[in-house]
Write a protein that holds these residues in place. Structure first.
Motif, PDB file in Angstrom:
ATOM      1  N   LEU A 234      28.218 -51.171 -13.670  1.00 42.93           N
ATOM      2  CA  LEU A 234      27.720 -51.610 -13.329  1.00 42.93           C
ATOM      3  C   LEU A 234      27.579 -50.970 -11.498  1.00 42.93           C
ATOM      4  N   ILE A 235      26.966 -50.571 -10.901  1.00 45.99           N
ATOM      5  CA  ILE A 235      26.794 -49.895 -10.018  1.00 45.99           C
ATOM      6  C   ILE A 235      25.807 -50.054  -8.177  1.00 45.99           C
ATOM      7  N   ASN A 236      27.030 -50.935  -7.553  1.00 43.82           N
ATOM      8  CA  ASN A 236      25.942 -52.021  -6.352  1.00 43.82           C
ATOM      9  C   ASN A 236      25.618 -50.229  -5.220  1.00 43.82           C
ATOM     10  N   LYS A 237      24.517 -51.411  -4.900  1.00 43.33           N
ATOM     11  CA  LYS A 237      24.466 -49.966  -3.198  1.00 43.33           C
ATOM     12  C   LYS A 237      24.286 -48.874  -3.452  1.00 43.33           C
ATOM     13  N   PRO A 238      23.331 -48.522  -4.830  1.00 38.44           N
ATOM     14  CA  PRO A 238      22.746 -47.185  -4.912  1.00 38.44           C
ATOM     15  C   PRO A 238      22.106 -46.489  -3.484  1.00 38.44           C
ATOM     16  N   LEU A 239      21.200 -46.904  -2.722  1.00 37.56           N
ATOM     17  CA  LEU A 239      20.749 -46.889  -1.257  1.00 37.56           C
ATOM     18  C   LEU A 239      21.321 -46.827  -0.541  1.00 37.56           C
ATOM     19  N   ALA A 240      22.434 -47.292  -0.514  1.00 41.03           N
ATOM     20  CA  ALA A 240      23.268 -47.587   0.656  1.00 41.03           C
ATOM     21  C   ALA A 240      22.815 -48.575   1.383  1.00 41.03           C
ATOM     22  N   GLN A 241      22.455 -49.432   1.230  1.00 41.56           N
ATOM     23  CA  GLN A 241      21.708 -50.965   1.498  1.00 41.56           C
ATOM     24  C   GLN A 241      20.123 -50.036   2.176  1.00 41.56           C
ATOM     25  N   GLY A 242      19.207 -49.517   1.585  1.00 40.34           N
ATOM     26  CA  GLY A 242      18.253 -49.399   2.371  1.00 40.34           C
ATOM     27  C   GLY A 242      18.534 -47.144   3.116  1.00 40.34           C
ATOM     28  N   LEU A 243      19.883 -47.269   3.245  1.00 45.99           N
ATOM     29  CA  LEU A 243      19.669 -46.155   4.724  1.00 45.99           C
ATOM     30  C   LEU A 243      19.133 -44.849   3.650  1.00 45.99           C
ATOM     31  N   LEU A 244      19.810 -44.899   2.274  1.00 47.22           N
ATOM     32  CA  LEU A 244      19.261 -43.529   2.225  1.00 47.22           C
ATOM     33  C   LEU A 244      17.792 -43.209   1.887  1.00 47.22           C
ATOM     34  N   THR A 245      16.834 -44.239   1.767  1.00 45.67           N
ATOM     35  CA  THR A 245      15.090 -43.939   1.602  1.00 45.67           C
ATOM     36  C   THR A 245      14.522 -43.823   3.869  1.00 45.67           C
ATOM     37  N   GLY A 246      15.682 -43.983   4.496  1.00 43.75           N
ATOM     38  CA  GLY A 246      15.492 -42.809   5.998  1.00 43.75           C
ATOM     39  C   GLY A 246      14.156 -43.994   6.310  1.00 43.75           C
ATOM     40  N   ALA A 297      15.944 -39.667  -5.479  1.00 42.78           N
ATOM     41  CA  ALA A 297      16.819 -39.018  -5.580  1.00 42.78           C
ATOM     42  C   ALA A 297      18.002 -39.927  -5.439  1.00 42.78           C
ATOM     43  N   ALA A 298      18.251 -40.845  -4.872  1.00 48.17           N
ATOM     44  CA  ALA A 298      19.222 -41.505  -4.857  1.00 48.17           C
ATOM     45  C   ALA A 298      20.159 -42.321  -5.939  1.00 48.17           C
ATOM     46  N   LEU A 299      18.795 -42.633  -6.393  1.00 53.75           N
ATOM     47  CA  LEU A 299      18.808 -43.664  -7.540  1.00 53.75           C
ATOM     48  C   LEU A 299      18.950 -42.907  -9.118  1.00 53.75           C
ATOM     49  N   GLN A 300      18.737 -41.500  -8.923  1.00 50.53           N
ATOM     50  CA  GLN A 300      18.754 -40.961 -10.385  1.00 50.53           C
ATOM     51  C   GLN A 300      20.736 -39.857 -10.101  1.00 50.53           C
ATOM     52  N   TYR A 301      20.934 -39.897  -8.829  1.00 52.10           N
ATOM     53  CA  TYR A 301      22.325 -39.038  -8.554  1.00 52.10           C
ATOM     54  C   TYR A 301      22.827 -40.407  -8.941  1.00 52.10           C
ATOM     55  N   CYS A 302      23.314 -41.423  -9.081  1.00 48.91           N
ATOM     56  CA  CYS A 302      23.758 -42.567  -9.913  1.00 48.91           C
ATOM     57  C   CYS A 302      23.603 -42.690 -11.224  1.00 48.91           C
ATOM     58  N   LEU A 303      22.005 -42.795 -11.420  1.00 43.85           N
ATOM     59  CA  LEU A 303      21.834 -42.941 -13.615  1.00 43.85           C
ATOM     60  C   LEU A 303      22.584 -42.138 -14.160  1.00 43.85           C
ATOM     61  N   GLN A 304      22.306 -40.874 -13.018  1.00 46.76           N
ATOM     62  CA  GLN A 304      23.207 -39.825 -13.931  1.00 46.76           C
ATOM     63  C   GLN A 304      24.618 -39.311 -14.219  1.00 46.76           C
ATOM     64  N   GLN A 305      25.099 -40.602 -13.349  1.00 45.20           N
ATOM     65  CA  GLN A 305      26.437 -40.238 -13.479  1.00 45.20           C
ATOM     66  C   GLN A 305      27.257 -40.430 -14.987  1.00 45.20           C
ATOM     67  N   ALA A 306      26.617 -41.333 -15.477  1.00 48.67           N
ATOM     68  CA  ALA A 306      27.124 -41.691 -16.620  1.00 48.67           C
ATOM     69  C   ALA A 306      25.719 -43.048 -17.629  1.00 48.67           C
ATOM     70  N   GLU A 307      26.207 -42.994 -18.831  1.00 48.62           N
ATOM     71  CA  GLU A 307      25.010 -43.104 -20.172  1.00 48.62           C
ATOM     72  C   GLU A 307      25.930 -44.794 -20.267  1.00 48.62           C
ATOM     73  N   ASN A 308      26.348 -45.200 -20.038  1.00 46.31           N
ATOM     74  CA  ASN A 308      26.885 -46.391 -20.003  1.00 46.31           C
ATOM     75  C   ASN A 308      27.152 -47.318 -18.366  1.00 46.31           C
ATOM     76  N   ALA A 309      26.136 -46.541 -17.691  1.00 46.10           N
ATOM     77  CA  ALA A 309      25.884 -47.501 -16.442  1.00 46.10           C
ATOM     78  C   ALA A 309      24.489 -47.947 -16.208  1.00 46.10           C
ATOM     79  N   ALA A 310      24.790 -49.152 -15.092  1.00 43.70           N
ATOM     80  CA  ALA A 310      23.176 -49.752 -14.553  1.00 43.70           C
ATOM     81  C   ALA A 310      23.526 -49.606 -13.128  1.00 43.70           C
ATOM     82  N   VAL A 311      22.587 -50.050 -12.249  1.00 46.76           N
ATOM     83  CA  VAL A 311      22.094 -49.453 -10.421  1.00 46.76           C
ATOM     84  C   VAL A 311      21.890 -50.799 -10.556  1.00 46.76           C
ATOM     85  N   LEU A 312      22.275 -51.197  -9.165  1.00 47.53           N
ATOM     86  CA  LEU A 312      22.156 -52.688  -9.135  1.00 47.53           C
ATOM     87  C   LEU A 312      21.127 -52.542  -7.727  1.00 47.53           C
TER      88      LEU A 312
END
Length: 366
Positions: A234-246, A297-312
């Motif tokens: 389970l991947i936490n902070k995929p958007l760096a708490q909104g910082l990666l959304t600009g 871009a930020a979410l897909q970067y995380c989701l494509q690291q592994a098939e056995n993962a989900a982002v939070l």
């Protein structure tokens, strides 16, 4: 109810079927303090939190992750009020134990773990947790509570109170950042790998996004470690708490009230926000000049690291939930993945050169 454009669900450890974008519910706890530090979110609103959960459910998101210490039960209770209105089998609930010991001698004392689980189940208005995480790596002096805590988790599983066991980390203890100089801290990665071998968790949870530097010395990253254990991530902070959304403007930096953990973070100050604004420019030029484009871009970067993962992904407004769940879009190409990694890798190095992540980071004695 899932929409036609919803990404395909992923089957994770324990046979749990989840939407790849889950809800991180830390913010739902509101303003809070723990371990003598601000640990909450001052921008939370209970009505908005409830509407956000409803929006997520309508869009197909079914994984909700919280912890007993988020608002000291407040996040769990908000979720519980929502869970009571839907089919329990349609949601995957995750919570954690370890950062809130109440009046117990230690958070991982088995009797304290039992009390905390009972309270979490009551707060969440459910008879079981789909995933229960060890929230930190402090098992007492010389790990005196480690074996008993692991045995207690397995007992929860035998009783049907917990389906899968997780571990949170690796990350530095909040208190160590302000009490122990960096040079005197232990090797958090070695510690985490050791505990993983002892606990053999079904799930690993970790902070990860395109700003996360690769492990030093050729160590396995969180995804390789999970694969070696047969665990999901389970991947936490995929958007760096909104910082990666600009979305943050350095000329009008956010203002946080007491009890907000972001008061301690240098990345929300004007100087760091200008660095982030400049560092995101190549991504804006490539993917599009909108928060949705950067979110994809930020979410897909995380989701494509592994098939056995989900982002939070966390939220404080229901509009954010809809934006996040509808922005994932199509996967990135290999070239785009490399572009994101290289671009944000440079940004991470610039931020590290600018300052420590935490404003109260203890420096070495001089």
């Amino acid at each position: 109810m899932s929409t036609p454009s919803s990404p395909a669900r992923r089957t994770l450890a324990g046979g749990l079927s989840v939407h790849p974008i889950g809800i991180g519910a830390w913010a739902l706890g509101g303003s809070d303090h723990n371990l003598g530090l601000p640990m909450g979110w001052s921008t939370a609103d209970d009505t908005a939190s409830r509407r956000g959960l409803e929006t997520a459910y309508e869009l197909g998101a079914n994984l909700i992750d919280t912890a007993d210490v988020y608002g000291h039960g407040h996040s769990e209770r908000i979720i519980g009020d929502f869970v009571a209105t839907v089919d329990r089998a349609s949601v995957v609930l995750s919570s954690k134990v370890g950062y809130h010991r109440g009046t117990a001698r230690h958070a991982y004392l088995p009797s304290a773990m039992r009390r905390q689980l009972e309270t979490s189940l009551e707060n969440l208005r459910t008879d079981r947790l789909d995933i229960y995480f060890f929230h930190n790596a402090d098992f007492g002096e010389d790990d005196r509570y480690l074996q008993e805590a692991v045995a207690q988790m397995h007992d929860f599983q035998r009783q049907g109170l917990v389906t899968a066991v997780g571990m949170r980390g690796p990350h530095r203890y909040a208190t160590e950042r302000v009490t122990v100089a960096k040079e005197q801290r232990g090797d958090k990665y070695a510690r985490f790998a050791y505990l993983a071998e002892v606990i053999r968790p079904d799930y690993l949870a970790a902070r990860f996004n395109a700003l996360t530097p690769p492990p030093a010395d050729g160590r396995p990253d969180i995804f390789a470690l999970a694969a070696s254990l047969g665990a999901s991530v389970l991947i936490n902070k995929p958007l760096a708490q909104g910082l990666l959304t600009g979305k943050y403007d350095p000329d009008h930096p956010p203002v946080f009230a007491p009890g907000d953990h972001r008061l301690r973070k240098a990345w929300f100050t004007p100087g760091a926000l200008r660095i982030i604004q400049d560092g995101l420019r190549p991504l804006r030029e490539h993917f599009g000049d909108s928060p949705a484009a950067l979110t994809r871009a930020a979410l897909q970067y995380c989701l494509q690291q592994a098939e056995n993962a989900a982002v939070l992904v966390g939220f404080t407004r229901p509009e954010q939930v809809e934006e996040n769940l509808t922005a994932a879009g199509t996967p990135l190409t290999d070239d785009e993945l490399a572009f994101v990694r290289d671009t944000l890798g440079r940004l991470q190095q610039t931020l590290d050169a600018h300052s420590e992540v935490f404003l109260d980071e203890k420096e070495a004695d001089r």
